[in-house]
Design a protein around this motif. Structure first.
Motif, PDB file in Angstrom:
ATOM      1  N   PRO A 142      -8.479   7.077  -6.636  1.00  0.00           N
ATOM      2  CA  PRO A 142      -8.148   8.309  -7.367  1.00  0.00           C
ATOM      3  C   PRO A 142      -8.552   9.542  -6.556  1.00  0.00           C
ATOM      4  CG  PRO A 142      -9.726   6.932  -8.607  1.00  0.00           C
ATOM      5  CD  PRO A 142      -9.430   6.215  -7.335  1.00  0.00           C
ATOM      6  N   ASN A 143      -7.755  10.602  -6.678  1.00  0.00           N
ATOM      7  CA  ASN A 143      -7.971  11.740  -5.777  1.00  0.00           C
ATOM      8  C   ASN A 143      -8.765  12.883  -6.407  1.00  0.00           C
ATOM      9  OD1 ASN A 143      -7.545  12.547  -3.103  1.00  0.00           O
ATOM     10  ND2 ASN A 143      -6.037  14.062  -3.770  1.00  0.00           N
ATOM     11  N   TYR A 144      -9.775  12.562  -7.170  1.00  0.00           N
ATOM     12  CA  TYR A 144     -10.659  13.620  -7.694  1.00  0.00           C
ATOM     13  C   TYR A 144     -12.090  13.292  -7.299  1.00  0.00           C
ATOM     14  CZ  TYR A 144     -11.307  10.076 -11.290  1.00  0.00           C
ATOM     15  OH  TYR A 144     -11.571   8.895 -11.935  1.00  0.00           O
ATOM     16  N   GLY A 145     -12.985  14.257  -7.473  1.00  0.00           N
ATOM     17  CA  GLY A 145     -14.388  14.035  -7.125  1.00  0.00           C
ATOM     18  C   GLY A 145     -14.495  13.568  -5.683  1.00  0.00           C
ATOM     19  N   LEU A 146     -15.329  12.577  -5.407  1.00  0.00           N
ATOM     20  CA  LEU A 146     -15.489  12.096  -4.033  1.00  0.00           C
ATOM     21  C   LEU A 146     -14.255  11.366  -3.532  1.00  0.00           C
ATOM     22  CD1 LEU A 146     -19.192  10.959  -3.690  1.00  0.00           C
ATOM     23  CD2 LEU A 146     -18.130  13.158  -3.263  1.00  0.00           C
ATOM     24  N   GLY A 147     -13.316  11.058  -4.448  1.00  0.00           N
ATOM     25  CA  GLY A 147     -12.072  10.416  -4.026  1.00  0.00           C
ATOM     26  C   GLY A 147     -11.298  11.275  -3.036  1.00  0.00           C
ATOM     27  N   GLU A 148     -11.413  12.596  -3.128  1.00  0.00           N
ATOM     28  CA  GLU A 148     -10.703  13.479  -2.187  1.00  0.00           C
ATOM     29  C   GLU A 148     -11.197  13.240  -0.759  1.00  0.00           C
ATOM     30  OE1 GLU A 148     -10.861  17.657  -3.244  1.00  0.00           O
ATOM     31  OE2 GLU A 148      -9.657  18.239  -1.507  1.00  0.00           O
ATOM     32  N   ALA A 149     -12.510  13.133  -0.604  1.00  0.00           N
ATOM     33  CA  ALA A 149     -13.061  12.892   0.741  1.00  0.00           C
ATOM     34  C   ALA A 149     -12.734  11.481   1.224  1.00  0.00           C
ATOM     35  CB  ALA A 149     -14.572  13.107   0.743  1.00  0.00           C
ATOM     36  N   ILE A 150     -12.817  10.511   0.317  1.00  0.00           N
ATOM     37  CA  ILE A 150     -12.509   9.127   0.707  1.00  0.00           C
ATOM     38  C   ILE A 150     -11.054   9.051   1.178  1.00  0.00           C
ATOM     39  CG2 ILE A 150     -12.239   6.766  -0.153  1.00  0.00           C
ATOM     40  CD1 ILE A 150     -14.569   7.366  -2.109  1.00  0.00           C
ATOM     41  N   ASN A 151     -10.134   9.677   0.440  1.00  0.00           N
ATOM     42  CA  ASN A 151      -8.718   9.620   0.818  1.00  0.00           C
ATOM     43  C   ASN A 151      -8.449  10.365   2.120  1.00  0.00           C
ATOM     44  OD1 ASN A 151      -7.609   7.940  -1.186  1.00  0.00           O
ATOM     45  ND2 ASN A 151      -7.729   9.602  -2.683  1.00  0.00           N
ATOM     46  N   ASP A 152      -9.180  11.465   2.345  1.00  0.00           N
ATOM     47  CA  ASP A 152      -9.049  12.185   3.614  1.00  0.00           C
ATOM     48  C   ASP A 152      -9.438  11.267   4.777  1.00  0.00           C
ATOM     49  OD1 ASP A 152      -9.121  14.773   5.347  1.00  0.00           O
ATOM     50  OD2 ASP A 152     -11.107  13.902   5.618  1.00  0.00           O
ATOM     51  N   ARG A 153     -10.566  10.565   4.661  1.00  0.00           N
ATOM     52  CA  ARG A 153     -11.010   9.666   5.734  1.00  0.00           C
ATOM     53  C   ARG A 153     -10.017   8.523   5.916  1.00  0.00           C
ATOM     54  NH1 ARG A 153     -13.831  13.355   4.866  1.00  0.00           N
ATOM     55  NH2 ARG A 153     -16.064  13.547   5.236  1.00  0.00           N
ATOM     56  N   LEU A 154      -9.516   7.972   4.809  1.00  0.00           N
ATOM     57  CA  LEU A 154      -8.584   6.844   4.906  1.00  0.00           C
ATOM     58  C   LEU A 154      -7.278   7.282   5.569  1.00  0.00           C
ATOM     59  CD1 LEU A 154      -9.134   5.116   1.449  1.00  0.00           C
ATOM     60  CD2 LEU A 154      -9.697   4.165   3.702  1.00  0.00           C
ATOM     61  N   ALA A 155      -6.800   8.486   5.232  1.00  0.00           N
ATOM     62  CA  ALA A 155      -5.554   8.966   5.832  1.00  0.00           C
ATOM     63  C   ALA A 155      -5.726   9.106   7.344  1.00  0.00           C
ATOM     64  CB  ALA A 155      -5.152  10.302   5.212  1.00  0.00           C
ATOM     65  N   ARG A 156      -6.893   9.597   7.774  1.00  0.00           N
ATOM     66  CA  ARG A 156      -7.129   9.724   9.223  1.00  0.00           C
ATOM     67  C   ARG A 156      -7.223   8.355   9.883  1.00  0.00           C
ATOM     68  NH1 ARG A 156      -8.228  14.977   9.961  1.00  0.00           N
ATOM     69  NH2 ARG A 156      -9.006  15.984   8.079  1.00  0.00           N
ATOM     70  N   ALA A 157      -7.896   7.423   9.184  1.00  0.00           N
ATOM     71  CA  ALA A 157      -8.058   6.081   9.764  1.00  0.00           C
ATOM     72  C   ALA A 157      -6.707   5.376   9.873  1.00  0.00           C
ATOM     73  CB  ALA A 157      -9.027   5.256   8.919  1.00  0.00           C
ATOM     74  N   ALA A 158      -5.771   5.742   8.993  1.00  0.00           N
ATOM     75  CA  ALA A 158      -4.459   5.097   8.985  1.00  0.00           C
ATOM     76  C   ALA A 158      -3.450   5.796   9.877  1.00  0.00           C
ATOM     77  CB  ALA A 158      -3.914   5.053   7.548  1.00  0.00           C
ATOM     78  N   ALA A 159      -3.809   6.985  10.401  1.00  0.00           N
ATOM     79  CA  ALA A 159      -2.854   7.768  11.186  1.00  0.00           C
ATOM     80  C   ALA A 159      -2.488   7.023  12.467  1.00  0.00           C
ATOM     81  CB  ALA A 159      -3.463   9.129  11.522  1.00  0.00           C
ATOM     82  N   PRO A 160      -1.284   7.279  12.999  1.00  0.00           N
ATOM     83  CA  PRO A 160      -0.877   6.636  14.253  1.00  0.00           C
ATOM     84  C   PRO A 160      -1.896   6.973  15.349  1.00  0.00           C
ATOM     85  CG  PRO A 160       0.940   7.876  13.289  1.00  0.00           C
ATOM     86  CD  PRO A 160      -0.278   8.178  12.473  1.00  0.00           C
ATOM     87  N   ARG A 161      -2.237   5.978  16.143  1.00  0.00           N
ATOM     88  CA  ARG A 161      -3.224   6.174  17.212  1.00  0.00           C
ATOM     89  C   ARG A 161      -2.501   6.591  18.474  1.00  0.00           C
ATOM     90  NH1 ARG A 161      -6.553   1.886  14.993  1.00  0.00           N
ATOM     91  NH2 ARG A 161      -6.398   2.353  12.779  1.00  0.00           N
ATOM     92  N   SER A 162      -3.202   7.421  19.258  1.00  0.00           N
ATOM     93  CA  SER A 162      -2.548   7.834  20.511  1.00  0.00           C
ATOM     94  C   SER A 162      -2.745   6.763  21.569  1.00  0.00           C
ATOM     95  CB  SER A 162      -3.131   9.150  21.002  1.00  0.00           C
ATOM     96  OG  SER A 162      -4.529   9.125  20.889  1.00  0.00           O
TER      97      SER A 162
END
Ligand code: TXA
Ligand code: MG
Length: 315
Positions: free
Chosen positions: A295-315
Protein backbone atom coordinates in the motif's frame (compact mmCIF):
# COMPACT_ATOMS: atom_id res chain seq x y z
CA UNK A 1 36.66 -6.95 11.49
CA UNK A 2 33.30 -6.84 13.26
CA UNK A 3 33.66 -5.41 16.75
CA UNK A 4 30.90 -5.42 19.35
CA UNK A 5 29.98 -1.92 20.48
CA UNK A 6 31.79 -1.94 23.82
CA UNK A 7 33.09 1.36 25.27
CA UNK A 8 36.65 0.28 24.41
CA UNK A 9 35.72 -0.51 20.79
CA UNK A 10 33.80 2.76 20.45
CA UNK A 11 36.90 4.56 21.70
CA UNK A 12 39.04 2.67 19.20
CA UNK A 13 36.61 3.56 16.40
CA UNK A 14 36.82 7.22 17.39
CA UNK A 15 40.62 7.14 17.24
CA UNK A 16 40.48 5.64 13.76
CA UNK A 17 38.03 8.33 12.62
CA UNK A 18 40.23 11.11 14.01
CA UNK A 19 43.14 9.55 12.10
CA UNK A 20 41.15 9.88 8.86
CA UNK A 21 40.12 6.22 8.59
CA UNK A 22 36.62 4.95 7.89
CA UNK A 23 34.47 2.97 10.32
CA UNK A 24 31.08 1.33 9.83
CA UNK A 25 28.63 2.46 12.53
CA UNK A 26 25.10 1.36 13.37
CA UNK A 27 22.24 3.85 13.22
CA UNK A 28 18.54 3.30 13.84
CA UNK A 29 17.90 3.40 10.06
CA UNK A 30 20.72 1.52 8.30
CA UNK A 31 24.45 1.03 8.94
CA UNK A 32 26.55 4.03 7.92
CA UNK A 33 30.06 4.20 6.43
CA UNK A 34 31.42 6.96 8.64
CA UNK A 35 34.32 9.33 8.13
CA UNK A 36 35.35 12.64 9.70
CA UNK A 37 33.21 15.12 7.75
CA UNK A 38 35.76 17.89 8.29
CA UNK A 39 38.55 15.84 6.67
CA UNK A 40 38.28 16.00 2.87
CA UNK A 41 40.59 13.00 2.47
CA UNK A 42 38.38 10.88 4.71
CA UNK A 43 35.35 12.04 2.70
CA UNK A 44 37.09 11.11 -0.54
CA UNK A 45 37.81 7.65 0.90
CA UNK A 46 34.07 7.26 1.47
CA UNK A 47 33.31 7.93 -2.21
CA UNK A 48 36.08 5.55 -3.19
CA UNK A 49 34.89 2.78 -0.85
CA UNK A 50 31.31 3.13 -2.09
CA UNK A 51 32.24 3.47 -5.72
CA UNK A 52 29.86 6.44 -5.60
CA UNK A 53 29.69 9.22 -8.18
CA UNK A 54 31.22 12.31 -6.63
CA UNK A 55 28.22 14.49 -7.29
CA UNK A 56 26.12 12.63 -4.75
CA UNK A 57 26.48 14.65 -1.50
CA UNK A 58 26.64 13.06 1.98
CA UNK A 59 24.70 13.52 5.20
CA UNK A 60 26.62 15.11 8.10
CA UNK A 61 25.63 13.41 11.36
CA UNK A 62 25.83 15.53 14.51
CA UNK A 63 24.93 15.09 18.18
CA UNK A 64 22.46 17.91 18.79
CA UNK A 65 20.29 20.55 17.15
CA UNK A 66 22.77 23.17 18.37
CA UNK A 67 25.57 21.33 16.55
CA UNK A 68 23.44 21.23 13.41
CA UNK A 69 22.98 25.00 13.62
CA UNK A 70 26.75 25.44 13.57
CA UNK A 71 26.80 23.98 10.05
CA UNK A 72 23.50 24.99 8.51
CA UNK A 73 20.94 27.80 8.75
CA UNK A 74 17.67 26.29 9.97
CA UNK A 75 14.56 28.27 8.96
CA UNK A 76 11.52 28.11 11.29
CA UNK A 77 10.01 25.01 9.66
CA UNK A 78 13.34 23.19 9.84
CA UNK A 79 13.64 23.96 13.53
CA UNK A 80 10.08 22.72 14.16
CA UNK A 81 10.85 19.44 12.42
CA UNK A 82 14.15 19.11 14.26
CA UNK A 83 12.52 19.67 17.63
CA UNK A 84 9.89 17.04 16.88
CA UNK A 85 11.96 14.34 15.17
CA UNK A 86 15.58 14.65 16.37
CA UNK A 87 17.24 12.52 17.50
CA UNK A 88 15.75 10.30 14.81
CA UNK A 89 15.40 9.30 11.16
CA UNK A 90 15.00 12.77 9.63
CA UNK A 91 17.60 14.52 7.45
CA UNK A 92 17.24 18.25 6.80
CA UNK A 93 18.81 19.89 3.76
CA UNK A 94 19.36 23.58 4.46
CA UNK A 95 21.69 26.42 3.46
CA UNK A 96 25.21 25.67 4.58
CA UNK A 97 27.03 28.18 6.82
CA UNK A 98 30.04 29.65 5.08
CA UNK A 99 32.35 28.93 8.00
CA UNK A 100 31.19 25.34 8.59
CA UNK A 101 34.27 23.10 8.82
CA UNK A 102 32.46 20.32 6.94
CA UNK A 103 34.51 19.55 3.82
CA UNK A 104 33.11 20.99 0.58
CA UNK A 105 33.47 17.56 -0.94
CA UNK A 106 30.94 16.14 1.55
CA UNK A 107 28.40 18.62 0.18
CA UNK A 108 29.55 17.94 -3.39
CA UNK A 109 30.17 21.66 -3.79
CA UNK A 110 26.50 22.60 -3.19
CA UNK A 111 25.49 25.65 -1.16
CA UNK A 112 23.32 23.36 0.96
CA UNK A 113 24.14 20.77 3.61
CA UNK A 114 22.29 17.64 4.73
CA UNK A 115 22.15 17.29 8.53
CA UNK A 116 20.89 14.50 10.76
CA UNK A 117 20.92 13.84 14.51
CA UNK A 118 20.80 10.04 14.84
CA UNK A 119 19.07 8.28 17.74
CA UNK A 120 21.08 5.05 17.92
CA UNK A 121 23.00 5.01 21.22
CA UNK A 122 26.16 3.64 19.57
CA UNK A 123 26.14 6.32 16.86
CA UNK A 124 25.66 8.93 19.58
CA UNK A 125 28.47 7.54 21.74
CA UNK A 126 30.74 7.59 18.70
CA UNK A 127 29.82 11.19 17.78
CA UNK A 128 30.50 12.20 21.38
CA UNK A 129 33.89 10.47 21.40
CA UNK A 130 34.92 11.99 18.05
CA UNK A 131 33.62 15.50 18.79
CA UNK A 132 33.23 16.22 15.05
CA UNK A 133 30.46 15.75 12.50
CA UNK A 134 30.54 12.37 10.76
CA UNK A 135 29.77 12.05 7.07
CA UNK A 136 27.99 8.71 6.67
CA UNK A 137 26.23 7.31 3.63
CA UNK A 138 24.69 3.87 3.90
CA UNK A 139 27.48 1.32 4.30
CA UNK A 140 27.07 -0.49 0.96
CA UNK A 141 28.73 -0.30 -2.42
CA UNK A 142 26.86 2.24 -4.54
CA UNK A 143 23.79 0.72 -6.17
CA UNK A 144 23.49 -2.31 -3.89
CA UNK A 145 21.20 -2.87 -0.93
CA UNK A 146 21.62 -0.82 2.23
CA UNK A 147 22.88 -2.88 5.17
CA UNK A 148 20.69 -3.38 8.21
CA UNK A 149 23.11 -5.71 10.02
CA UNK A 150 26.82 -5.44 10.75
CA UNK A 151 27.57 -8.57 8.68
CA UNK A 152 25.89 -7.07 5.59
CA UNK A 153 28.15 -4.03 5.72
CA UNK A 154 31.21 -6.14 6.46
CA UNK A 155 30.51 -8.33 3.41
CA UNK A 156 29.89 -5.45 1.07
CA UNK A 157 32.84 -3.29 2.13
CA UNK A 158 35.35 -5.97 3.11
CA UNK A 159 37.89 -4.63 0.64
CA UNK A 160 37.90 -1.08 1.97
CA UNK A 161 36.87 -0.96 5.64
CA UNK A 162 38.66 -2.70 8.46
CA UNK A 163 36.43 -1.77 11.41
CA UNK A 164 32.70 -2.46 11.69
CA UNK A 165 31.00 -1.54 14.98
CA UNK A 166 28.17 -4.00 15.62
CA UNK A 167 25.12 -2.41 17.22
CA UNK A 168 22.70 -5.22 16.34
CA UNK A 169 20.00 -5.19 13.65
CA UNK A 170 18.78 -1.70 12.72
CA UNK A 171 15.47 -0.91 14.41
CA UNK A 172 13.92 0.87 11.38
CA UNK A 173 15.72 -0.71 8.45
CA UNK A 174 14.94 2.12 6.04
CA UNK A 175 16.95 5.30 5.44
CA UNK A 176 16.01 8.63 6.94
CA UNK A 177 13.38 10.82 5.33
CA UNK A 178 15.07 13.80 3.62
CA UNK A 179 13.33 17.19 3.61
CA UNK A 180 14.85 20.30 2.05
CA UNK A 181 13.84 23.64 3.59
CA UNK A 182 14.89 26.71 1.61
CA UNK A 183 15.50 30.14 3.17
CA UNK A 184 11.85 31.09 2.48
CA UNK A 185 10.81 28.03 4.54
CA UNK A 186 9.54 26.26 1.41
CA UNK A 187 9.65 22.51 2.14
CA UNK A 188 10.33 19.70 -0.36
CA UNK A 189 10.36 15.94 0.18
CA UNK A 190 13.67 14.79 -1.38
CA UNK A 191 13.50 11.18 -0.22
CA UNK A 192 10.68 9.23 1.37
CA UNK A 193 12.00 7.37 4.38
CA UNK A 194 11.49 6.13 7.91
CA UNK A 195 9.28 9.07 8.94
CA UNK A 196 6.13 9.21 6.81
CA UNK A 197 5.11 12.19 4.72
CA UNK A 198 1.89 12.35 6.76
CA UNK A 199 3.81 12.79 10.04
CA UNK A 200 5.83 15.63 8.55
CA UNK A 201 2.89 17.34 6.86
CA UNK A 202 0.93 17.17 10.13
CA UNK A 203 3.55 19.48 11.58
CA UNK A 204 4.54 21.87 8.77
CA UNK A 205 1.88 21.51 6.08
CA UNK A 206 2.13 20.18 2.53
CA UNK A 207 5.48 19.09 1.13
CA UNK A 208 6.36 19.82 -2.46
CA UNK A 209 7.60 16.89 -4.54
CA UNK A 210 11.21 16.94 -5.72
CA UNK A 211 11.36 18.04 -9.36
CA UNK A 212 12.64 15.47 -11.79
CA UNK A 213 15.96 16.49 -13.22
CA UNK A 214 16.45 19.09 -10.51
CA UNK A 215 19.25 18.73 -8.09
CA UNK A 216 20.38 16.46 -5.92
CA UNK A 217 17.92 14.22 -4.55
CA UNK A 218 18.96 11.08 -3.06
CA UNK A 219 19.30 7.81 -4.61
CA UNK A 220 18.16 9.55 -7.74
CA UNK A 221 20.23 7.25 -9.87
CA UNK A 222 17.51 5.21 -11.48
CA UNK A 223 18.79 1.75 -10.73
CA UNK A 224 19.56 1.92 -7.06
CA UNK A 225 19.15 -0.28 -4.02
CA UNK A 226 19.26 -3.26 -6.35
CA UNK A 227 19.68 -6.94 -5.60
CA UNK A 228 21.26 -9.09 -8.35
CA UNK A 229 17.99 -10.81 -9.28
CA UNK A 230 15.40 -9.02 -11.39
CA UNK A 231 12.31 -7.79 -9.57
CA UNK A 232 8.67 -8.12 -10.65
CA UNK A 233 6.47 -5.75 -8.69
CA UNK A 234 2.78 -5.93 -7.70
CA UNK A 235 2.84 -9.72 -7.96
CA UNK A 236 0.02 -11.72 -6.45
CA UNK A 237 1.76 -15.08 -6.71
CA UNK A 238 5.13 -16.55 -7.73
CA UNK A 239 5.40 -17.89 -11.28
CA UNK A 240 7.79 -20.67 -12.32
CA UNK A 241 11.38 -19.77 -11.46
CA UNK A 242 10.36 -16.96 -9.11
CA UNK A 243 10.47 -16.53 -5.38
CA UNK A 244 7.77 -14.41 -3.75
CA UNK A 245 8.35 -11.62 -1.27
CA UNK A 246 4.92 -11.36 0.29
CA UNK A 247 3.06 -8.74 2.26
CA UNK A 248 -0.03 -9.27 4.37
CA UNK A 249 -2.20 -12.35 4.41
CA UNK A 250 -4.95 -11.52 1.95
CA UNK A 251 -4.57 -14.75 -0.03
CA UNK A 252 -3.20 -18.30 0.34
CA UNK A 253 -0.31 -17.29 -1.98
CA UNK A 254 0.81 -14.63 0.50
CA UNK A 255 0.83 -17.17 3.30
CA UNK A 256 2.98 -19.45 1.12
CA UNK A 257 5.38 -16.66 0.13
CA UNK A 258 9.08 -17.53 0.40
CA UNK A 259 9.39 -14.60 2.82
CA UNK A 260 6.67 -12.21 3.96
CA UNK A 261 7.57 -8.61 4.85
CA UNK A 262 4.73 -8.48 7.35
CA UNK A 263 2.04 -11.16 7.51
CA UNK A 264 -0.06 -8.78 9.62
CA UNK A 265 0.24 -6.02 6.99
CA UNK A 266 2.24 -3.66 9.25
CA UNK A 267 4.24 -1.18 7.09
CA UNK A 268 6.72 -0.39 9.87
CA UNK A 269 7.54 -4.07 10.25
CA UNK A 270 7.77 -4.37 6.45
CA UNK A 271 10.22 -1.45 6.24
CA UNK A 272 12.41 -2.98 8.92
CA UNK A 273 12.57 -6.29 6.99
CA UNK A 274 12.82 -4.95 3.43
CA UNK A 275 16.56 -4.91 2.73
CA UNK A 276 17.41 -7.98 4.80
CA UNK A 277 14.70 -10.05 3.10
CA UNK A 278 15.71 -8.91 -0.41
CA UNK A 279 19.27 -9.82 0.47
CA UNK A 280 18.25 -13.27 1.78
CA UNK A 281 16.16 -14.01 -1.31
CA UNK A 282 18.91 -12.76 -3.61
CA UNK A 283 21.44 -15.06 -1.93
CA UNK A 284 19.60 -18.11 -3.33
CA UNK A 285 20.14 -16.75 -6.90
CA UNK A 286 16.52 -16.83 -8.07
CA UNK A 287 15.83 -15.69 -11.63
CA UNK A 288 13.25 -13.22 -10.43
CA UNK A 289 12.04 -11.93 -7.09
CA UNK A 290 8.30 -11.30 -7.32
CA UNK A 291 7.13 -8.70 -4.82
CA UNK A 292 3.59 -8.36 -3.50
CA UNK A 293 1.76 -5.02 -3.82
CA UNK A 294 2.57 -2.67 -0.95
CA UNK A 295 0.00 0.00 0.00
CA UNK A 296 1.26 3.46 -0.89
CA UNK A 297 0.63 5.36 2.34
CA UNK A 298 2.74 5.88 5.46
CA UNK A 299 6.06 4.02 5.15
CA UNK A 300 4.64 2.27 2.08
CA UNK A 301 5.63 5.33 0.01
CA UNK A 302 9.30 4.86 0.89
CA UNK A 303 9.14 1.08 0.45
CA UNK A 304 7.60 1.49 -3.02
CA UNK A 305 10.19 4.11 -3.96
CA UNK A 306 13.02 1.68 -3.07
CA UNK A 307 11.31 -1.21 -4.86
CA UNK A 308 10.78 0.86 -8.02
CA UNK A 309 14.50 1.72 -8.07
CA UNK A 310 15.49 -1.89 -7.42
CA UNK A 311 13.27 -2.97 -10.32
CA UNK A 312 14.49 -0.30 -12.75
CA UNK A 313 16.44 -1.42 -15.84
CA UNK A 314 20.13 -1.76 -14.98
CA UNK A 315 22.77 -0.05 -17.03
O1 TXA B 1 19.31 6.91 7.20
C1 TXA B 1 20.18 7.52 6.55
O2 TXA B 1 19.99 8.65 6.09
C2 TXA B 1 21.52 6.80 6.35
C3 TXA B 1 22.20 6.67 7.73
C4 TXA B 1 23.59 6.07 7.63
O3 TXA B 1 22.22 7.90 8.39
N1 TXA B 1 22.36 7.54 5.45
C5 TXA B 1 22.09 7.60 4.13
O4 TXA B 1 23.02 8.29 3.40
O5 TXA B 1 21.10 7.09 3.62
P1 TXA B 1 23.14 8.21 1.81
O6 TXA B 1 24.38 8.91 1.48
O7 TXA B 1 23.05 6.77 1.38
O8 TXA B 1 21.93 9.03 1.31
C6 TXA B 1 21.92 10.43 1.53
C7 TXA B 1 21.23 11.12 0.41
C8 TXA B 1 22.05 11.08 -0.85
O9 TXA B 1 21.44 10.26 -1.81
C9 TXA B 1 22.12 12.52 -1.30
O10 TXA B 1 21.71 12.66 -2.64
C10 TXA B 1 21.20 13.28 -0.36
O11 TXA B 1 21.12 12.50 0.80
N2 TXA B 1 21.79 14.58 -0.03
C11 TXA B 1 22.85 14.81 0.77
N3 TXA B 1 23.15 16.12 0.77
C12 TXA B 1 22.24 16.74 0.00
C13 TXA B 1 22.03 18.08 -0.41
N4 TXA B 1 22.80 19.08 0.00
N5 TXA B 1 20.99 18.34 -1.23
C14 TXA B 1 20.19 17.34 -1.67
N6 TXA B 1 20.35 16.04 -1.34
C15 TXA B 1 21.36 15.75 -0.53
MG1 MG C 1 22.48 4.86 0.29
Amino acid sequence: MIASATPANIESAAERLLAGELVVMPTETVYGLAGDATNATAVARIFEAKGRPHFNPLIAHVLTLADAEAHGVLPAKARELAEQFWPGPLTLVVERRAHSPVAELACAGLSTIALRVPAHPVARALLEAVGRPLAAPSANRSGSLSPTRAEHAAEDLAASVSFVLDGGPCRLGLESTIVAIDPQSHATLLRAGAISREEIEALIGPLAAAQAGAISAPGMLTSHYAPRAALRLNAHAAEAGEVLLGFGASSPEMLRATLNLSPSGDLVEAAAHLYAFLRDLDAANPGVIAVAPIPNYGLGEAINDRLARAAAPRS
